[in-house]
Design a protein around this motif. Structure first.
Motif, PDB file in Angstrom:
ATOM      1  N   ASN A  50       0.855  -1.182   0.000  1.00 20.39           N
ATOM      2  CA  ASN A  50       0.000   0.000   0.000  1.00 20.39           C
ATOM      3  C   ASN A  50       0.896   1.239   0.000  1.00 20.39           C
ATOM      4  N   THR A  51       1.157   1.753  -1.184  1.00 21.80           N
ATOM      5  CA  THR A  51       2.058   2.901  -1.310  1.00 21.80           C
ATOM      6  C   THR A  51       1.355   4.225  -1.012  1.00 21.80           C
ATOM      7  N   ARG A  52       0.098   4.171  -0.610  1.00 20.17           N
ATOM      8  CA  ARG A  52      -0.614   5.392  -0.213  1.00 20.17           C
ATOM      9  C   ARG A  52      -0.724   5.504   1.301  1.00 20.17           C
ATOM     10  N   SER A  53      -0.177   4.531   2.014  1.00 20.95           N
ATOM     11  CA  SER A  53      -0.306   4.505   3.473  1.00 20.95           C
ATOM     12  C   SER A  53       0.639   5.488   4.154  1.00 20.95           C
ATOM     13  N   THR A  54       0.297   5.810   5.375  1.00 24.24           N
ATOM     14  CA  THR A  54       1.147   6.678   6.193  1.00 24.24           C
ATOM     15  C   THR A  54       2.500   6.016   6.428  1.00 24.24           C
ATOM     16  N   THR A  55       2.485   4.723   6.637  1.00 26.79           N
ATOM     17  CA  THR A  55       3.740   3.994   6.862  1.00 26.79           C
ATOM     18  C   THR A  55       4.664   4.161   5.665  1.00 26.79           C
ATOM     19  N   TRP A  56       4.142   4.018   4.455  1.00 24.80           N
ATOM     20  CA  TRP A  56       4.936   4.174   3.240  1.00 24.80           C
ATOM     21  C   TRP A  56       5.503   5.592   3.137  1.00 24.80           C
ATOM     22  N   ARG A  57       4.666   6.570   3.401  1.00 30.01           N
ATOM     23  CA  ARG A  57       5.109   7.963   3.298  1.00 30.01           C
ATOM     24  C   ARG A  57       6.199   8.288   4.314  1.00 30.01           C
ATOM     25  N   ASN A  58       6.226   7.560   5.427  1.00 25.45           N
ATOM     26  CA  ASN A  58       7.243   7.799   6.452  1.00 25.45           C
ATOM     27  C   ASN A  58       8.561   7.091   6.167  1.00 25.45           C
ATOM     28  N   ASN A  60      11.987   6.421   4.124  1.00 19.64           N
ATOM     29  CA  ASN A  60      12.855   7.226   3.260  1.00 19.64           C
ATOM     30  C   ASN A  60      13.112   6.471   1.959  1.00 19.64           C
ATOM     31  N   ARG A  64      12.517   2.368   0.909  1.00 23.14           N
ATOM     32  CA  ARG A  64      11.546   1.973  -0.111  1.00 23.14           C
ATOM     33  C   ARG A  64      12.145   1.041  -1.159  1.00 23.14           C
TER      34      ARG A  64
END
Length: 103
Positions: A50-58, A60, A64
């Motif tokens: 899920n590249t839209r998740s908060t975890t992904w956005r956090n 670096n 990734r």
């Protein structure tokens, strides 16, 4: 039937409301069994992330680049939800197609 997800995920709650006989597995607390994760990755590939998740956005840029299965083992909340296991078949998400297949 097992539904892998997060207890505070709205989509998982909607699925559980419909799939009353499903056993809920909280991926944050319990995780996803390795054999299920391997089967899911074979079926869904990178779309399991899920590249839209908060975890992904956090994460670096360096984090990734890690292999998806390693990322999912380290951060189970990165998995798209819900992941539903029913009679040996896996379904990802709670789309109309998944609802029709399980309804």
């Amino acid at each position: 039937m097992r539904l892998f997800g997060l207890k505070n995920c709205d989509t998982c709650r909607k699925a559980l409301k419909t799939l009353t006989s499903a056993e809920f597995v909280d991926v944050r607390a319990v995780g996803v069994p390795n054999e299920v994760m391997l089967q899911a990755f074979a079926a869904f590939g990178d779309s399991l992330l899920n590249t839209r998740s908060t975890t992904w956005r956090n994460l670096n840029a360096e984090q990734r680049k890690v292999a998806p299965l390693t990322l999912l083992a380290e951060h189970p909340t990165l998995m798209k939800r819900p992941l539903i296991e029913h009679e040996g078949e896996l379904f990802l998400g709670w789309t109309p197609k998944v609802q029709a297949a399980l309804g």
